[in-house]
Design an enzyme around this catalytic site. Structure first.
Site, PDB file in Angstrom:
ATOM      1  N   LYS A 109       0.941  -1.238  -0.176  1.00 42.61           N
ATOM      2  CA  LYS A 109       0.077  -0.085  -0.082  1.00 42.61           C
ATOM      3  C   LYS A 109       0.820   1.217   0.158  1.00 42.61           C
ATOM      4  CE  LYS A 109      -0.456  -0.235   4.925  1.00 42.61           C
ATOM      5  NZ  LYS A 109      -1.324  -0.429   6.284  1.00 42.61           N
ATOM      6  N   ARG A 111       0.367   5.441   1.120  1.00 40.05           N
ATOM      7  CA  ARG A 111      -0.402   6.164   1.912  1.00 40.05           C
ATOM      8  C   ARG A 111      -0.174   7.535   1.377  1.00 40.05           C
ATOM      9  NH1 ARG A 111      -3.217   3.845   6.295  1.00 40.05           N
ATOM     10  NH2 ARG A 111      -2.388   2.158   7.294  1.00 40.05           N
ATOM     11  N   THR A 140      -9.073   1.978  11.622  1.00 42.37           N
ATOM     12  CA  THR A 140     -10.373   2.291  10.951  1.00 42.37           C
ATOM     13  C   THR A 140     -10.985   1.267  10.158  1.00 42.37           C
ATOM     14  OG1 THR A 140      -8.977   3.194   9.074  1.00 42.37           O
ATOM     15  CG2 THR A 140      -9.427   4.887  10.940  1.00 42.37           C
ATOM     16  N   ALA A 141     -10.075   0.268  10.039  1.00 39.65           N
ATOM     17  CA  ALA A 141     -10.252  -0.959   9.077  1.00 39.65           C
ATOM     18  C   ALA A 141     -10.311  -0.573   7.731  1.00 39.65           C
ATOM     19  CB  ALA A 141     -11.736  -1.520   9.463  1.00 39.65           C
ATOM     20  N   THR A 143      -7.398  -0.249   5.605  1.00 39.13           N
ATOM     21  CA  THR A 143      -6.444  -1.093   5.133  1.00 39.13           C
ATOM     22  C   THR A 143      -6.771  -2.419   4.813  1.00 39.13           C
ATOM     23  OG1 THR A 143      -4.483   0.105   6.089  1.00 39.13           O
ATOM     24  CG2 THR A 143      -4.162  -2.122   5.272  1.00 39.13           C
TER      25      THR A 143
END
Length: 228
Positions: A109, A111, A140-141, A143
């Site tokens: 990923k 960011r 925050t879930a 990812t």
């Protein structure tokens, strides 16, 4: 002697200087605990193993794998694949995969800023596989949900997520409920409002901590409590 039991180590993500003048909060917490009189620390799944080196006192670093491995085996999934939602968790995913005889895939990923993902790519093949995403915490879930979307797009049969610490801030419950993840398994190192999402299952780490506390008090080895 004073043994401090911290199932969830606060400020663990502030473990290094990733930009100028960034605080290393994990070291500050270590200093505060030592100054307060702690002579031993007991915690679970630190964000980075090197945090143990911030202490001048013994640290018992437990792993949720002791709890999660049993649960995964009971699921009896065929074509099992272990996935890491980022490069930092590659070692953790590899350890699980080695123990379970499964394959490994990694999501890479990029960011824009904290908790905001710009792009995500998948390294590995998941076609027809039952995938389990392994991480140390869910905030925050974002990812996990993004990784699950990509895994399903790439042909995964099902996606589950496992994380030790359920921070679940912001729209985390909503994100999980609306995601393509079929189940999210967490421990109770942080109190969880599981009723807010039908996909969340909580496994207790109380027995593990109780056993280790007893062993430490009786000066016994805790080696058999480490699977990974």
């Amino acid at each position: 002697s004073i043994t401090v039991v911290l199932p969830y180590y606060g400020l663990a993500r502030q473990d290094r200087k990733d930009q100028p003048r960034a605080p290393i909060g994990a070291k500050l917490v270590a200093n505060l605990l030592t100054a307060a009189g702690a002579t031993r620390i007991m915690t679970m799944d630190l964000h980075a193993d090197q945090i143990q080196g911030f202490f001048e006192i013994p640290v018992d670093h437990l792993y949720a794998s002791t709890i999660f491995i049993d649960y995964i085996q009971k699921l009896n999934l065929d074509n099992l694949t272990i996935a890491s939602p980022d490069m930092g968790g590659a070692k953790r995913a590899k350890n699980y995969a080695s123990h379970l005889g499964a394959e490994v895939v990694i999501a890479y990923k990029e960011r824009k800023k904290a908790n905001v993902i710009e792009e995500m790519f998948l390294i590995g093949d998941v076609v027809g596989k039952n995938v389990i995403l392994i991480d140390d915490m869910i905030d925050t879930a974002g990812t996990l949900c993004k990784a699950a979307d990509i895994l399903i797009e790439k042909g995964a049969k099902s996606v589950r997520a496992m994380a030790t610490h359920a921070v679940l801030s912001g729209k985390a419950y909503e994100n999980i409920e609306n995601s393509k993840i079929s189940e999210v398994i967490v421990t109770d190192t942080i109190p969880v409002k599981a009723e807010l999402s039908s996909k969340i299952k909580v496994l207790s780490c109380a027995e593990l901590f109780a056993d280790v506390m007893k062993m430490v008090h009786e000066h016994k080895s805790i080696s058999d409590k480490f699977i990974i």
